[in-house]
Design a protein around this motif. Structure first.
Motif, PDB file in Angstrom:
ATOM      1  N   PHE A  16      -1.319 -12.118  30.666  1.00 38.88           N
ATOM      2  CA  PHE A  16      -0.303 -11.982  29.622  1.00 38.88           C
ATOM      3  C   PHE A  16      -0.789 -11.036  28.521  1.00 38.88           C
ATOM      4  CE2 PHE A  16       1.732 -13.458  25.677  1.00 38.88           C
ATOM      5  CZ  PHE A  16       3.054 -13.266  26.027  1.00 38.88           C
ATOM      6  N   LEU A  17      -2.047 -11.186  28.106  1.00 37.54           N
ATOM      7  CA  LEU A  17      -2.612 -10.284  27.095  1.00 37.54           C
ATOM      8  C   LEU A  17      -2.615  -8.841  27.580  1.00 37.54           C
ATOM      9  CD1 LEU A  17      -5.715 -12.096  25.596  1.00 37.54           C
ATOM     10  CD2 LEU A  17      -3.807 -11.147  24.340  1.00 37.54           C
ATOM     11  N   LEU A  18      -3.044  -8.627  28.818  1.00 41.99           N
ATOM     12  CA  LEU A  18      -3.097  -7.266  29.350  1.00 41.99           C
ATOM     13  C   LEU A  18      -1.722  -6.620  29.444  1.00 41.99           C
ATOM     14  CD1 LEU A  18      -5.757  -7.421  32.204  1.00 41.99           C
ATOM     15  CD2 LEU A  18      -5.971  -6.380  29.949  1.00 41.99           C
ATOM     16  N   LEU A  19      -0.702  -7.427  29.712  1.00 43.26           N
ATOM     17  CA  LEU A  19       0.643  -6.875  29.860  1.00 43.26           C
ATOM     18  C   LEU A  19       1.362  -6.667  28.536  1.00 43.26           C
ATOM     19  CD1 LEU A  19       1.915  -8.877  32.967  1.00 43.26           C
ATOM     20  CD2 LEU A  19       1.161  -6.499  32.883  1.00 43.26           C
ATOM     21  N   THR A  20       1.093  -7.503  27.551  1.00 45.65           N
ATOM     22  CA  THR A  20       1.901  -7.455  26.335  1.00 45.65           C
ATOM     23  C   THR A  20       1.268  -6.703  25.172  1.00 45.65           C
ATOM     24  OG1 THR A  20       1.036  -9.593  25.643  1.00 45.65           O
ATOM     25  CG2 THR A  20       3.104  -9.593  26.887  1.00 45.65           C
ATOM     26  N   ALA A  21      -0.032  -6.775  25.007  1.00 42.03           N
ATOM     27  CA  ALA A  21      -0.662  -6.169  23.826  1.00 42.03           C
ATOM     28  C   ALA A  21      -0.497  -4.647  23.771  1.00 42.03           C
ATOM     29  CB  ALA A  21      -2.128  -6.567  23.745  1.00 42.03           C
ATOM     30  N   PRO A  22      -0.739  -3.906  24.846  1.00 42.39           N
ATOM     31  CA  PRO A  22      -0.533  -2.451  24.752  1.00 42.39           C
ATOM     32  C   PRO A  22       0.924  -2.060  24.516  1.00 42.39           C
ATOM     33  CG  PRO A  22      -1.922  -2.977  26.630  1.00 42.39           C
ATOM     34  CD  PRO A  22      -1.377  -4.268  26.120  1.00 42.39           C
ATOM     35  N   VAL A  23       1.842  -2.784  25.134  1.00 41.07           N
ATOM     36  CA  VAL A  23       3.265  -2.476  24.944  1.00 41.07           C
ATOM     37  C   VAL A  23       3.677  -2.768  23.503  1.00 41.07           C
ATOM     38  CG1 VAL A  23       5.603  -3.111  25.653  1.00 41.07           C
ATOM     39  CG2 VAL A  23       3.799  -2.889  27.359  1.00 41.07           C
ATOM     40  N   ALA A  24       3.219  -3.882  22.972  1.00 38.40           N
ATOM     41  CA  ALA A  24       3.540  -4.230  21.581  1.00 38.40           C
ATOM     42  C   ALA A  24       2.959  -3.205  20.614  1.00 38.40           C
ATOM     43  CB  ALA A  24       3.010  -5.618  21.256  1.00 38.40           C
ATOM     44  N   ALA A  25       1.738  -2.763  20.853  1.00 45.94           N
ATOM     45  CA  ALA A  25       1.131  -1.757  19.978  1.00 45.94           C
ATOM     46  C   ALA A  25       1.895  -0.437  20.042  1.00 45.94           C
ATOM     47  CB  ALA A  25      -0.333  -1.536  20.358  1.00 45.94           C
ATOM     48  N   HIS A  26       2.335  -0.060  21.224  1.00 46.89           N
ATOM     49  CA  HIS A  26       3.110   1.173  21.366  1.00 46.89           C
ATOM     50  C   HIS A  26       4.429   1.083  20.604  1.00 46.89           C
ATOM     51  CE1 HIS A  26       4.905   4.705  23.216  1.00 46.89           C
ATOM     52  NE2 HIS A  26       5.963   3.964  23.479  1.00 46.89           N
ATOM     53  N   LEU A  27       5.121  -0.039  20.750  1.00 53.89           N
ATOM     54  CA  LEU A  27       6.400  -0.199  20.055  1.00 53.89           C
ATOM     55  C   LEU A  27       6.217  -0.256  18.543  1.00 53.89           C
ATOM     56  CD1 LEU A  27       8.160  -2.713  22.457  1.00 53.89           C
ATOM     57  CD2 LEU A  27       8.630  -0.276  22.171  1.00 53.89           C
ATOM     58  N   LEU A  28       5.158  -0.908  18.084  1.00 49.14           N
ATOM     59  CA  LEU A  28       4.888  -0.946  16.643  1.00 49.14           C
ATOM     60  C   LEU A  28       4.553   0.445  16.105  1.00 49.14           C
ATOM     61  CD1 LEU A  28       2.835  -4.233  16.286  1.00 49.14           C
ATOM     62  CD2 LEU A  28       5.041  -3.727  15.242  1.00 49.14           C
ATOM     63  N   ALA A  29       3.788   1.202  16.871  1.00 47.73           N
ATOM     64  CA  ALA A  29       3.447   2.554  16.428  1.00 47.73           C
ATOM     65  C   ALA A  29       4.695   3.438  16.362  1.00 47.73           C
ATOM     66  CB  ALA A  29       2.410   3.165  17.363  1.00 47.73           C
ATOM     67  N   LYS A  30       5.557   3.319  17.354  1.00 49.34           N
ATOM     68  CA  LYS A  30       6.783   4.115  17.346  1.00 49.34           C
ATOM     69  C   LYS A  30       7.686   3.724  16.181  1.00 49.34           C
ATOM     70  CE  LYS A  30      10.435   5.801  20.265  1.00 49.34           C
ATOM     71  NZ  LYS A  30      11.143   5.714  21.527  1.00 49.34           N
ATOM     72  N   ALA A  31       7.808   2.426  15.928  1.00 48.54           N
ATOM     73  CA  ALA A  31       8.622   1.960  14.803  1.00 48.54           C
ATOM     74  C   ALA A  31       8.010   2.396  13.472  1.00 48.54           C
ATOM     75  CB  ALA A  31       8.756   0.448  14.849  1.00 48.54           C
TER      76      ALA A  31
END
Length: 124
Positions: A75-90
């Protein structure tokens, strides 16, 4: 004998995970802009937490605990990079500036293209 080896491996994994988590926290405090800080938190923080969860899986005798630890790691491997990418884009779209010494801003071209496409769609 084998139990002592498992304890050493688990101890090394916990120390390694804690070291990566320490590096992530230092990066959050030391890096100059929000994008670098997010990178430190997502990469090193995920690795540190993941290694500690894997240490739990190695140490646990209960199959349910092992499966929960592995599920948490995945779960960590799947969600943390995606969340960081979305936060950076926002953050970029909200107007947070890059560090003054940043060499290249590749997002500005993509944002302009997206705005042009939106405006073109709205005209039709």
């Amino acid at each position: 004998m084998i139990e002592a080896l498992f304890n050493v491996v688990v101890g090394l994994m916990i120390v390694g995970g804690a070291a990566f988590s320490l590096v992530a926290s230092i990066g959050i405090n030391r890096f100059p802009d929000v994008y670098c800080r997010m990178h430190a938190a997502s990469k090193a923080g995920t690795l540190g937490s993941g290694v500690i969860l894997l240490a739990l899986a190695v140490h646990a005798d209960d199959t349910a605990t092992v499966m929960r630890a592995i599920a948490g790691f995945v779960f960590l491997l799947l969600t943390a990079p995606v969340a960081a990418h979305l936060l950076a884009k926002a953050s970029y779209e909200a107007g947070y500036k890059l560090w003054d010494k940043s060499v290249k801003d590749e997002m500005i071209v993509k944002i302009r293209e997206q705005k042009t496409k939106r405006e073109h769609r709205n005209e039709n």
